[in-house]
Design a protein around this motif. Structure first.
Motif, PDB file in Angstrom:
ATOM      1  N   THR A 151       0.667  -1.622  -0.182  1.00  0.00           N
ATOM      2  CA  THR A 151      -0.480  -0.058   0.163  1.00  0.00           C
ATOM      3  C   THR A 151       1.092   1.865  -0.222  1.00  0.00           C
ATOM      4  O   THR A 151       0.142   1.970  -0.792  1.00  0.00           O
ATOM      5  CB  THR A 151      -1.033   0.063   1.432  1.00  0.00           C
ATOM      6  N   ASP A 160       4.519  -9.565  -5.836  1.00  0.00           N
ATOM      7  CA  ASP A 160       4.372  -9.155  -6.650  1.00  0.00           C
ATOM      8  C   ASP A 160       4.850 -10.463  -8.548  1.00  0.00           C
ATOM      9  O   ASP A 160       4.635 -10.765  -9.651  1.00  0.00           O
ATOM     10  CB  ASP A 160       4.254  -8.009  -7.682  1.00  0.00           C
ATOM     11  N   ARG A 173      -8.260  -8.697   2.170  1.00  0.00           N
ATOM     12  CA  ARG A 173      -8.069  -7.797   1.028  1.00  0.00           C
ATOM     13  C   ARG A 173      -8.362  -8.381  -0.058  1.00  0.00           C
ATOM     14  O   ARG A 173      -8.539  -9.487  -0.435  1.00  0.00           O
ATOM     15  CB  ARG A 173      -6.116  -8.020   1.262  1.00  0.00           C
ATOM     16  N   THR A 233      -8.092  -7.400  -4.935  1.00  0.00           N
ATOM     17  CA  THR A 233      -7.655  -6.122  -5.515  1.00  0.00           C
ATOM     18  C   THR A 233      -8.399  -6.460  -7.306  1.00  0.00           C
ATOM     19  O   THR A 233      -9.146  -7.331  -7.244  1.00  0.00           O
ATOM     20  CB  THR A 233      -6.359  -6.887  -5.949  1.00  0.00           C
ATOM     21  N   CYS A 234      -8.608  -5.250  -7.839  1.00  0.00           N
ATOM     22  CA  CYS A 234      -8.842  -5.333  -9.175  1.00  0.00           C
ATOM     23  C   CYS A 234      -8.124  -6.018 -10.094  1.00  0.00           C
ATOM     24  O   CYS A 234      -6.840  -5.983 -10.346  1.00  0.00           O
ATOM     25  CB  CYS A 234      -9.222  -3.781  -9.692  1.00  0.00           C
ATOM     26  N   GLY A 249      -5.458  -3.348 -10.625  1.00  0.00           N
ATOM     27  CA  GLY A 249      -4.297  -3.932  -9.977  1.00  0.00           C
ATOM     28  C   GLY A 249      -4.491  -3.729  -8.474  1.00  0.00           C
ATOM     29  O   GLY A 249      -3.873  -3.166  -7.435  1.00  0.00           O
ATOM     30  N   GLN A 250      -5.763  -1.621  -8.287  1.00  0.00           N
ATOM     31  CA  GLN A 250      -5.536  -0.746  -7.301  1.00  0.00           C
ATOM     32  C   GLN A 250      -6.392  -1.774  -6.134  1.00  0.00           C
ATOM     33  O   GLN A 250      -7.144  -3.127  -6.339  1.00  0.00           O
ATOM     34  CB  GLN A 250      -6.907  -0.769  -7.484  1.00  0.00           C
ATOM     35  N   GLY A 251      -5.378  -2.218  -4.929  1.00  0.00           N
ATOM     36  CA  GLY A 251      -5.902  -2.925  -3.684  1.00  0.00           C
ATOM     37  C   GLY A 251      -7.233  -1.914  -3.244  1.00  0.00           C
ATOM     38  O   GLY A 251      -7.497  -1.586  -2.761  1.00  0.00           O
ATOM     39  N   TYR A 252      -7.935  -3.464  -2.814  1.00  0.00           N
ATOM     40  CA  TYR A 252      -9.023  -2.863  -1.403  1.00  0.00           C
ATOM     41  C   TYR A 252      -9.383  -3.721  -0.511  1.00  0.00           C
ATOM     42  O   TYR A 252      -8.598  -4.438   0.164  1.00  0.00           O
ATOM     43  CB  TYR A 252     -10.670  -3.088  -3.191  1.00  0.00           C
ATOM     44  N   CYS A 259     -14.308  -0.880  -9.659  1.00  0.00           N
ATOM     45  CA  CYS A 259     -12.724  -0.377  -9.826  1.00  0.00           C
ATOM     46  C   CYS A 259     -12.630   1.336  -9.389  1.00  0.00           C
ATOM     47  O   CYS A 259     -13.260   1.677 -10.856  1.00  0.00           O
ATOM     48  CB  CYS A 259     -12.083  -0.817  -9.978  1.00  0.00           C
TER      49      CYS A 259
END
Ligand code: AP5
Ligand code: MG
Ligand code: ZN
Length: 216
Positions: free
Chosen positions: A15, A33, A126, A128-129, A133-136, A149
């Motif tokens: 993050t 990654d 957790r 991700t898109c 790859g956007q994290g949520y 997203c």
């Protein structure tokens, strides 16, 4: 400038690295990654790493150090943010050599200090898109519009296969046994700075930037 973000699984290394990339033009080098990309592509490294990662154990030092060396060669002048590397004393030694060979040196080792019990919730929530790859996070950071997203408008999301409670416990045990012991090496060199990783995401970034700017 070259920095290491150090902390257990879920501490917020990824993050924070991506926020620093956006704000500072530094480049995130995440061995996690890189390994996940290798698994997805089915390369020889990926085939070797897949089961090890799913078990929450560490991939071999030689594999990850080779990945880091290759990636550094593509970096040009940009500063590096090491995320999830080094994770063992042998990797810390390799990193010294890899940096020296490229005329680089370490400026800071930033330890994200966190409460391990809270991390299990962070990690198991957790996602991700799948496109960008956007994290949520289920509790802390949902997309503004449900199932869409914020960054790219994509509708598909994914979860990591190692983000279940049992594997997380193994990953934490690996951190305590093999990674935390490298802190004293860097402490002896006066490189370690500590940041409260339990603060809000933006506050953690501020605290890291204060270190990078020499204000802390
Ligand atoms: P890796 O991908 O590096 O995973 P990890 O170290 O377990 O760390 P995570 O990515 O889970 O956590 P993070 O600190 O990046 O947290 P994040 O920012 O996502 O490694 C995976 C595997 O690959 C290893 O187990 C190993 O098998 C292998 N591997 C990788 N590198 C290796 C190496 N060098 N040597 C050997 N093997 C290696 O945050 C987590 C969640 O919390 C997110 O949902 C986020 O939104 C949320 N969050 C973040 N910060 C906050 C905050 N301040 N408040 C509230 N929520 C927050
Ligand atoms: Mg990460
Ligand atoms: Zn996206």
């Amino acid at each position: 400038m070259n920095i290491i973000l150090l902390g257990p699984p879920g501490a917020g290394k990824g993050t924070q690295a991506s926020r620093l990339e956006n704000e500072r033009g530094m480049v995130q080098l995440s061995t996690g990654d890189m390994l996940r990309a290798a698994v997805k592509a089915g390369t020889p490294v990926g085939l070797q790493a897949k089961a090890v990662m799913e078990a929450g154990e560490l991939v071999s030092d030689a594999i990850v150090s080779a990945l880091i060396g290759e990636r550094l060669d593509q970096l040009g002048e940009a500063g590096a943010i090491f995320d999830g590397y080094p994770r063992t004393a042998a990797q810390a030694e390799s990193l010294d050599q890899i940096l020296a060979e490229r005329g680089r040196s370490l400026d800071h080792v930033i330890e994200l200090v966190v409460d391990e019990d809270a991390l299990v919730e962070r990690i198991t929530g957790r996602f991700t898109c799948a496109s960008c790859g956007q994290g949520y996070h289920d509790a802390f950071k949902l997309p503004a519009v449900a199932d869409t997203c914020d960054a790219c408008g994509g509708h598909e999301f994914k979860r990591r296969p190692d983000d279940n409670e049992e594997t997380v416990r193994t990953r934490m045990a690996e951190y305590r046994a093999k990674t935390a012991p490298i802190l004293p090496i860097y402490e002896a060199r006066g490189l370690v700075k500590r940041v409260d990783g339990m603060a809000d995401i933006a506050h953690v970034t501020d605290a890291i930037e204060a270190i990078l700017d020499g204000r802390a």
